[in-house]
Design a protein around this motif. Sequence first.
Motif, PDB file in Angstrom:
ATOM      1  N   GLY A 155     -37.240  71.674 -28.614  1.00  0.00           N
ATOM      2  CA  GLY A 155     -36.770  72.770 -27.777  1.00  0.00           C
ATOM      3  C   GLY A 155     -35.367  72.653 -27.240  1.00  0.00           C
ATOM      4  O   GLY A 155     -34.981  73.420 -26.347  1.00  0.00           O
ATOM      5  N   LYS A 156     -34.573  71.719 -27.761  1.00  0.00           N
ATOM      6  CA  LYS A 156     -33.208  71.549 -27.228  1.00  0.00           C
ATOM      7  C   LYS A 156     -32.369  72.812 -27.415  1.00  0.00           C
ATOM      8  O   LYS A 156     -31.707  73.271 -26.483  1.00  0.00           O
ATOM      9  CB  LYS A 156     -32.514  70.376 -27.920  1.00  0.00           C
ATOM     10  N   THR A 157     -32.368  73.342 -28.626  1.00  0.00           N
ATOM     11  CA  THR A 157     -31.525  74.500 -28.897  1.00  0.00           C
ATOM     12  C   THR A 157     -31.958  75.695 -28.056  1.00  0.00           C
ATOM     13  O   THR A 157     -31.121  76.399 -27.462  1.00  0.00           O
ATOM     14  CB  THR A 157     -31.557  74.855 -30.393  1.00  0.00           C
ATOM     15  N   ARG A 185     -32.693  85.821 -26.598  1.00  0.00           N
ATOM     16  CA  ARG A 185     -33.218  86.248 -27.884  1.00  0.00           C
ATOM     17  C   ARG A 185     -33.610  85.004 -28.686  1.00  0.00           C
ATOM     18  O   ARG A 185     -32.942  83.973 -28.594  1.00  0.00           O
ATOM     19  CB  ARG A 185     -32.169  87.051 -28.668  1.00  0.00           C
ATOM     20  N   PRO A 186     -34.678  85.088 -29.471  1.00  0.00           N
ATOM     21  CA  PRO A 186     -35.057  83.910 -30.256  1.00  0.00           C
ATOM     22  C   PRO A 186     -33.998  83.568 -31.292  1.00  0.00           C
ATOM     23  O   PRO A 186     -33.400  84.468 -31.900  1.00  0.00           O
ATOM     24  CB  PRO A 186     -36.375  84.339 -30.927  1.00  0.00           C
ATOM     25  N   ALA A 187     -33.741  82.286 -31.449  1.00  0.00           N
ATOM     26  CA  ALA A 187     -32.828  81.856 -32.501  1.00  0.00           C
ATOM     27  C   ALA A 187     -33.480  82.112 -33.860  1.00  0.00           C
ATOM     28  O   ALA A 187     -34.710  82.151 -33.984  1.00  0.00           O
ATOM     29  CB  ALA A 187     -32.512  80.374 -32.337  1.00  0.00           C
ATOM     30  N   LYS A 188     -32.673  82.307 -34.870  1.00  0.00           N
ATOM     31  CA  LYS A 188     -33.187  82.608 -36.199  1.00  0.00           C
ATOM     32  C   LYS A 188     -34.127  81.507 -36.675  1.00  0.00           C
ATOM     33  O   LYS A 188     -33.820  80.322 -36.594  1.00  0.00           O
ATOM     34  CB  LYS A 188     -32.025  82.775 -37.180  1.00  0.00           C
ATOM     35  N   MET A 189     -35.309  81.929 -37.140  1.00  0.00           N
ATOM     36  CA  MET A 189     -36.337  81.042 -37.690  1.00  0.00           C
ATOM     37  C   MET A 189     -36.884  80.060 -36.653  1.00  0.00           C
ATOM     38  O   MET A 189     -37.358  78.984 -36.990  1.00  0.00           O
ATOM     39  CB  MET A 189     -35.819  80.281 -38.915  1.00  0.00           C
ATOM     40  N   ARG A 190     -36.814  80.435 -35.370  1.00  0.00           N
ATOM     41  CA  ARG A 190     -37.428  79.628 -34.310  1.00  0.00           C
ATOM     42  C   ARG A 190     -38.373  80.525 -33.515  1.00  0.00           C
ATOM     43  O   ARG A 190     -37.986  81.153 -32.546  1.00  0.00           O
ATOM     44  CB  ARG A 190     -36.365  79.024 -33.387  1.00  0.00           C
ATOM     45  N   LEU A 191     -39.617  80.635 -33.980  1.00  0.00           N
ATOM     46  CA  LEU A 191     -40.606  81.549 -33.420  1.00  0.00           C
ATOM     47  C   LEU A 191     -40.026  82.955 -33.284  1.00  0.00           C
ATOM     48  O   LEU A 191     -40.184  83.622 -32.275  1.00  0.00           O
ATOM     49  CB  LEU A 191     -41.134  81.033 -32.076  1.00  0.00           C
ATOM     50  N   GLU A 192     -39.366  83.374 -34.330  1.00  0.00           N
ATOM     51  CA  GLU A 192     -38.770  84.710 -34.408  1.00  0.00           C
ATOM     52  C   GLU A 192     -39.822  85.661 -34.976  1.00  0.00           C
ATOM     53  O   GLU A 192     -40.360  85.440 -36.066  1.00  0.00           O
ATOM     54  CB  GLU A 192     -37.536  84.659 -35.306  1.00  0.00           C
ATOM     55  N   LEU A 193     -40.136  86.715 -34.249  1.00  0.00           N
ATOM     56  CA  LEU A 193     -41.171  87.667 -34.672  1.00  0.00           C
ATOM     57  C   LEU A 193     -40.515  88.871 -35.339  1.00  0.00           C
ATOM     58  O   LEU A 193     -39.656  89.526 -34.749  1.00  0.00           O
ATOM     59  CB  LEU A 193     -41.994  88.116 -33.456  1.00  0.00           C
ATOM     60  N   THR A 230     -23.252  84.699 -13.955  1.00  0.00           N
ATOM     61  CA  THR A 230     -22.372  84.536 -12.787  1.00  0.00           C
ATOM     62  C   THR A 230     -21.149  83.666 -13.056  1.00  0.00           C
ATOM     63  O   THR A 230     -20.265  83.585 -12.200  1.00  0.00           O
ATOM     64  CB  THR A 230     -23.156  83.911 -11.617  1.00  0.00           C
ATOM     65  N   HIS A 231     -21.087  82.985 -14.179  1.00  0.00           N
ATOM     66  CA  HIS A 231     -20.002  82.041 -14.448  1.00  0.00           C
ATOM     67  C   HIS A 231     -19.450  82.239 -15.860  1.00  0.00           C
ATOM     68  O   HIS A 231     -20.107  82.815 -16.733  1.00  0.00           O
ATOM     69  CB  HIS A 231     -20.493  80.583 -14.324  1.00  0.00           C
ATOM     70  N   GLU A 232     -18.244  81.692 -16.070  1.00  0.00           N
ATOM     71  CA  GLU A 232     -17.697  81.596 -17.416  1.00  0.00           C
ATOM     72  C   GLU A 232     -18.253  80.316 -18.043  1.00  0.00           C
ATOM     73  O   GLU A 232     -17.988  79.210 -17.550  1.00  0.00           O
ATOM     74  CB  GLU A 232     -16.171  81.542 -17.387  1.00  0.00           C
ATOM     75  N   VAL A 233     -19.020  80.472 -19.108  1.00  0.00           N
ATOM     76  CA  VAL A 233     -19.778  79.350 -19.671  1.00  0.00           C
ATOM     77  C   VAL A 233     -19.380  79.120 -21.130  1.00  0.00           C
ATOM     78  O   VAL A 233     -19.248  80.064 -21.910  1.00  0.00           O
ATOM     79  CB  VAL A 233     -21.296  79.623 -19.598  1.00  0.00           C
ATOM     80  N   LEU A 234     -19.211  77.858 -21.482  1.00  0.00           N
ATOM     81  CA  LEU A 234     -19.078  77.450 -22.883  1.00  0.00           C
ATOM     82  C   LEU A 234     -20.326  76.672 -23.233  1.00  0.00           C
ATOM     83  O   LEU A 234     -20.747  75.790 -22.476  1.00  0.00           O
ATOM     84  CB  LEU A 234     -17.835  76.575 -23.071  1.00  0.00           C
ATOM     85  N   TRP A 235     -20.931  76.984 -24.389  1.00  0.00           N
ATOM     86  CA  TRP A 235     -22.120  76.241 -24.792  1.00  0.00           C
ATOM     87  C   TRP A 235     -22.074  75.976 -26.297  1.00  0.00           C
ATOM     88  O   TRP A 235     -21.373  76.644 -27.038  1.00  0.00           O
ATOM     89  CB  TRP A 235     -23.396  76.984 -24.403  1.00  0.00           C
ATOM     90  N   SER A 236     -22.837  74.977 -26.716  1.00  0.00           N
ATOM     91  CA  SER A 236     -22.845  74.558 -28.115  1.00  0.00           C
ATOM     92  C   SER A 236     -23.279  75.692 -29.027  1.00  0.00           C
ATOM     93  O   SER A 236     -24.240  76.399 -28.733  1.00  0.00           O
ATOM     94  CB  SER A 236     -23.810  73.381 -28.318  1.00  0.00           C
ATOM     95  N   GLU A 237     -22.588  75.861 -30.144  1.00  0.00           N
ATOM     96  CA  GLU A 237     -23.014  76.808 -31.157  1.00  0.00           C
ATOM     97  C   GLU A 237     -24.208  76.243 -31.914  1.00  0.00           C
ATOM     98  O   GLU A 237     -24.294  75.040 -32.158  1.00  0.00           O
ATOM     99  CB  GLU A 237     -21.892  77.064 -32.167  1.00  0.00           C
ATOM    100  N   ALA A 238     -25.129  77.127 -32.305  1.00  0.00           N
ATOM    101  CA  ALA A 238     -26.258  76.745 -33.165  1.00  0.00           C
ATOM    102  C   ALA A 238     -26.825  75.399 -32.715  1.00  0.00           C
ATOM    103  O   ALA A 238     -27.205  75.233 -31.567  1.00  0.00           O
ATOM    104  CB  ALA A 238     -25.797  76.720 -34.618  1.00  0.00           C
ATOM    105  N   SER A 239     -26.881  74.431 -33.630  1.00  0.00           N
ATOM    106  CA  SER A 239     -27.364  73.085 -33.282  1.00  0.00           C
ATOM    107  C   SER A 239     -26.222  72.083 -33.402  1.00  0.00           C
ATOM    108  O   SER A 239     -26.367  71.018 -34.016  1.00  0.00           O
ATOM    109  CB  SER A 239     -28.532  72.685 -34.195  1.00  0.00           C
ATOM    110  N   PHE A 240     -25.080  72.408 -32.803  1.00  0.00           N
ATOM    111  CA  PHE A 240     -23.931  71.503 -32.807  1.00  0.00           C
ATOM    112  C   PHE A 240     -24.215  70.369 -31.823  1.00  0.00           C
ATOM    113  O   PHE A 240     -23.734  70.362 -30.694  1.00  0.00           O
ATOM    114  CB  PHE A 240     -22.671  72.265 -32.388  1.00  0.00           C
ATOM    115  N   ASN A 241     -24.994  69.383 -32.269  1.00  0.00           N
ATOM    116  CA  ASN A 241     -25.468  68.382 -31.304  1.00  0.00           C
ATOM    117  C   ASN A 241     -25.215  66.945 -31.716  1.00  0.00           C
ATOM    118  O   ASN A 241     -25.760  66.022 -31.107  1.00  0.00           O
ATOM    119  CB  ASN A 241     -26.958  68.589 -31.029  1.00  0.00           C
ATOM    120  N   ASN A 242     -24.368  66.718 -32.748  1.00  0.00           N
ATOM    121  CA  ASN A 242     -24.128  65.342 -33.186  1.00  0.00           C
ATOM    122  C   ASN A 242     -22.688  64.930 -32.902  1.00  0.00           C
ATOM    123  O   ASN A 242     -21.978  65.573 -32.148  1.00  0.00           O
ATOM    124  CB  ASN A 242     -24.474  65.189 -34.675  1.00  0.00           C
TER     125      ASN A 242
END
Length: 466
Positions: free
Chosen positions: A115-117, A316-324, A130-142
Amino acid sequence: MKPATIAELARACSGDCRGDAATVVERVCTDSRQVRPGDLFVALEGPRFDGHSFLTAALEGGARAVVAARSRAQAVPARATAILVDNTRKALGDLARRERQAFQGSVIGVAGSHGKTTTKEITAALLRTTHEVLWSEASFNNDIGVPLTLLKLNPSHQILVLELGTNHPGELEPLVRLAAPQYGLLTALGREHLEFFGSLDGVVAEEGWLGELLPPTGRLFAIGDDPLAQMAIRRCSAPVTLVGFGSHNEWQAEVRRMDDRGTVFAVKAPQQKFSGEYRLPLLGAHQVLNALLAMALAAELGLTPDDLARGLASCRPAKMRLELWEAGGIWVLDDSYNANADSMLAALNTLASLPCTGRRFAVLGDMAELGPHTDEAHREVGRHAAHLPIHALVAVGERAQATAEAARAAGFSHTFSFKSVEAAAEELLNLLHPGDLVLLKASRTARLERLGEQLRQAAHRAGTTV
C-alpha cells in the motif's frame, strides 16, 4: 531544482569539471528522450542500458552539460561541458541530497510492505488541499526514483511526500537517510520479497529503518493492529500514532459499506472534530487503513475535517491497483499491478465484499520473489478463496496447479488452472455473463493485465460500450 552552476554541482557530487564550470543548468534529466534545453544529463548505467551511449543525443536535445563516469570520459564529446565522477548513480543521489538539505518544508516518508503507492497518493491528495505539495510519481521509490523526485523541488513547494521502497536487505536505510523525513507513514508489513529477505523477521528489520531514522521531534504513523509493525516501531525514538480497526488505536475506523463508488467508513479520532463518516473512492478495508495513516498525518499538520473530506473525494485508484472498470456488462476489479500472499488475501476479501448482481470470479496469477515460501503461499491463497462467496477460481501460470489443488482440497470444486494467460482468457470468456465481477490479481511478471485487455476487446467486438 534551483538553477545552479556546474562548479556548484561538481562540488556536491565530488566531481571534476570539464569545460565551462560557470555554465548554469536548471533541471536534471536521466532520459535523453526527455531532455529539455537547460538540462544537466546524468548518464546512468544499468544491466540493460548505458546512458553514456546517449550523451551526444542529450546534448543535441539541448542539455547544457552532462555527468559521466571517469572511466567513460572518452564517450563525452570533446567540446561538451561535463562533470566526471566515479559513479553516476551515486552522483545522482549526491545532487539530490543537496536539494534536500536546502528544503525547509515538511518531508513525509512512506514505507512498508503493502500500500505504499496508494498511501502516498492519498497523503498528497489530502495535503494539496491546503499546501503546495511535491510527491513521488508512480512508484518512484528506489535509489533512482527518490533522487529524481528530490531534484524536482522548487521554492514554491511546502511539503514533500516520498515513497521509499526496498526489495533487498540494506536498500531502505540509505533512502531514508537521503530523504531525511520528519514524518513517517509505515503501511502494512507482510510477506514481501521473501526470496531476498528470507523471513518476516527480515522484512521487519528492513522496514524498521523508517522509524529508527526519524528525528525525536518528528512522528511515526503506523497500523496498530499489525503485530509486525509493533516490532518495527520499537526502534523509533520519535512519538508514534497508531491507527487501525481495534479500539486501542488513537485513530480508529469501522467500514460501513462498499459499492462501485468506493468505501464508506466511520472514524473515531483523538480530536472529536475529526470523528465521523467519510467516503473514500477506493475499494477495500485495507485501503481504509491507508487512508487513516494519511488522515492522522494531515491532522497533525493542521488540516481540518473539511480538508480531509475534500482530499479523500479527489482520490482515484492507481492503474491496475484495485481499479474497477466495466466491459460489456462485466465488472473487472483490476489489481494486476503486483502481488504477494498478503495482498492476494486482501484482494480476495475485497472481491467477496463488493456487491454485484451476478457471480464473482477470482483470476489469480503467479506471485514472484517468495523464494522457498512460494508453493505454500500459493496453496494458502487457494484455501482462502475456497472459503469466500466466490463462484469460481481461475488460477494462471506455473504455480496455478498448487493454487487450484489447495482450493479443491478445501472443498471448492469450481476451480480451473491454466499455464497461459491466453488459455485462461479463452475459458473465462465462455463462462462470464453481464453482471459478473472478476478479480485480476498477480505479480507484475505474470502480465495478467493481458487478460483484462482480452475482455475489453471481446466487449468491443460485441459492439458494447467499455
